[in-house]
Scaffold this active site. Structure first.
Site, mmCIF file in Angstrom:
data_model
loop_
_atom_site.group_PDB
_atom_site.id
_atom_site.type_symbol
_atom_site.label_atom_id
_atom_site.label_comp_id
_atom_site.label_asym_id
_atom_site.label_seq_id
_atom_site.Cartn_x
_atom_site.Cartn_y
_atom_site.Cartn_z
ATOM 1 N N LYS A 158 -6.425 -7.300 7.590
ATOM 2 C CA LYS A 158 -5.829 -8.561 7.629
ATOM 3 C C LYS A 158 -6.949 -9.650 8.435
ATOM 4 C CE LYS A 158 -1.146 -10.117 8.907
ATOM 5 N NZ LYS A 158 -1.035 -10.907 7.522
HETATM 6 N N1 PMP Z 1 0.128 -9.065 1.565
HETATM 7 C C1 PMP Z 1 -0.515 -10.363 2.266
HETATM 8 C C2 PMP Z 1 -1.449 -11.002 1.903
HETATM 9 C C3 PMP Z 1 0.391 -10.494 3.630
HETATM 10 O O1 PMP Z 1 -0.164 -11.521 4.356
HETATM 11 C C4 PMP Z 1 1.289 -9.951 4.141
HETATM 12 C C5 PMP Z 1 2.047 -10.085 5.409
HETATM 13 N N2 PMP Z 1 1.358 -9.555 6.423
HETATM 14 C C6 PMP Z 1 1.839 -8.782 3.387
HETATM 15 C C7 PMP Z 1 1.109 -8.467 1.978
HETATM 16 C C8 PMP Z 1 2.808 -7.756 3.839
HETATM 17 O O2 PMP Z 1 2.509 -7.068 4.960
HETATM 18 P P1 PMP Z 1 3.507 -6.717 5.932
HETATM 19 O O3 PMP Z 1 4.816 -6.095 5.384
HETATM 20 O O4 PMP Z 1 2.843 -5.446 6.943
HETATM 21 O O5 PMP Z 1 3.954 -7.861 6.929
#
Ligand code: PMP
Length: 310
Positions: A158
Site C-alpha cells: 500500500k
Molecule cells: N484496494 C485498494 C487499491 C485500496 O486502496 C483499498 C483500501 N485500503 C482496498 C483495496 C481494500 O483494502 P482494505 O480492505 O484493507 O481497506
C-alpha cells in the site's frame, strides 16, 4: 473548525510524540513527496476500537519491506501508538491514517541516507452509506489504466506511488458522472477498484479476483470469513471482465467503503441482492465485536517479513 486537512484541532502521533495537529509537518524536500516512497494504511474506529488494528500495522510494515525499508517501530508499538492517539483525540468513531515515509536528509532517486518517519492521524468520520447508495448502489465504469504486473511494481504494497493511476482513474470517473472505476490487471483480468476490492455473485457462489499483485484487502478477508460462516462457497480465482454479464450482484469492499453495493457498471444494472445485504449486516456487527482489534482472517500479515521485494 476549518475543514482543510492541515488546519484542524486534534493530535497526530509523529515519530514517537503526540503533537498538536497543525505542528505535524514534513519538509518540501522530503524523498517521499518526490519519489512516491511513502507507505500508508486506512483504518476505521468503531466504538473506540480500531477494526483489525494488528493486521493494518503488520501490513504497513510489510508494505515498507516491499519497498525495501524497515520501519523503526514494531507492530505492537504501532498498535499502541494508534490506541494512544485515538484516545488523545477522544474519538469513538472515525478514520485513522498511519503513514511512513523516507525523509529529507538527502534528495535523489536513491533513498539511502534518509531516515524513516511514521505519523498516525485519526479524525472523526462517520462514513455511513447514504440511503440512495444503500438502496441503489454506486455507479462505476471501467478504468483505462491497469494494475501493474509483478515485473513492473510491488503491487501488494500500500504505497503512495502505486496510487498514481488510481487517483487519475477516480478523478476521470467522477468527472464523467460515475462514483468509481474498476481496474483490470496487466493481463486484462478484473483486479479491484481505485480504493476497494470487488466481489460478484454468480449463480449461488461468491466470486472474487485472486490476489495477483494488487492490494490484499483486510475487508476482503473479513468478507470471505463471513461468507464461509454462512456456509457460502467463495471462489478466489481469475475473473474476466466479460463475467460481469453473468453476475447478479456486485459489491466493493474496503476499510473506508465498508461493503458498498454496485448498482451499475457502464450502464449495466445490478440488483442489491440478498448476498450483498446479508454481508452488509454481518459486517456492521463484526466491526463492533469486542475482539475486533486483532488480526482476524489477515493473520498472514504478521508473518510478512519474508515478502521482500525481489
Ligand atoms: N484496494 C485498494 C487499491 C485500496 O486502496 C483499498 C483500501 N485500503 C482496498 C483495496 C481494500 O483494502 P482494505 O480492505 O484493507 O481497506
Amino acid at each position: 473548525m476549518s475543514l482543510t486537512m492541515d488546519d484542524r484541532d486534534g493530535f497526530i502521533w509523529f515519530d514517537g510524540e503526540i503533537l498538536p495537529w497543525r505542528e505535524a509537518r514534513a519538509h518540501v524536500l522530503t524523498h517521499a513527496l518526490h519519489y512516491g516512497s511513502a507507505v500508508f494504511e486506512g483504518e476505521r474506529i468503531y466504538d473506540g476500537r480500531v477494526f483489525r488494528l494488528a493486521a493494518h500495522s503488520a501490513r504497513l510494515i510489510n508494505s515498507a519491506r516491499l519497498l525495501d525499508y524497515e520501519l523503526p517501530w514494531t507492530q505492537p508499538q504501532i498498535d499502541e501508538a494508534t490506541r494512544a492517539v485515538v484516545k488523545a483525540n477522544t474519538l469513538s468513531s472515525g478514520y485513522v491514517r498511519p503513514i511512513a515515509w523516507r525523509g529529507s536528509e538527502v534528495l535523489g532517486v536513491s533513498a539511502i541516507g534518509t531516515t524513516v518517519h511514521l505519523a498516525i492521524a485519526p479524525w472523526a468520520q462517520e462514513g455511513r452509506l447514504s440511503v440512495q447508495v444503500r438502496d441503489g448502489g454506486i455507479n462505476v465504469t471501467l478504468a483505462r489504466y491497469r494494475r501493474p504486473s509483478p515485473e513492473v511494481a510491488p503491487g501488494g504494497a500500500k504505497a503512495a506511488g502505486l496510487y498514481l493511476v488510481c487517483g487519475i482513474e477516480k478523478d476521470r470517473a467522477l468527472k464523467a458522472g460515475f462514483d468509481d472505476a474498476l481496474m483490470l490487471d496487466w493481463q486484462g483480468r478484473l483486479a479491484e477498484s481505485t480504493g476497494a476490492n470487488i466481489f460478484l455473485t454468480i449463480g449461488d457462489r461468491l466470486v472474487t479476483p485472486k490476489i495477483e499483485n494488487f492490494l490484499d484487502g483486510i475487508t476482503r478477508r473479513a468478507v470471505i470469513g463471513m461468507a464461509q460462516k454462512r456456509g457460502w462457497s467463495v471462489d478466489e480465482r481469475a475473473v474476466m471482465p466479460e463475467e460481469l454479464a453473468d453476475a447478479s450482484e456486485v459489491f466493493l469492499c474496503g476499510t473506508a467503503a465498508e461493503i458498498v453495493p454496485v448498482g451499475a457498471i457502464d450502464g449495466r444494472p445490478y440488483q442489491i441482492g440478498p448476498m450483498t445485504r446479508s454481508l452488509m449486516a454481518d459486517y456492521a456487527a463484526l466491526v463492533r465485536q469486542p475482539d475486533s482489534e486483532g488480526f482476524g482472517e489477515s493473520a498472514h500479515f504478521a508473518a510478512g517479513s519474508e515478502r521482500r521485494a525481489a
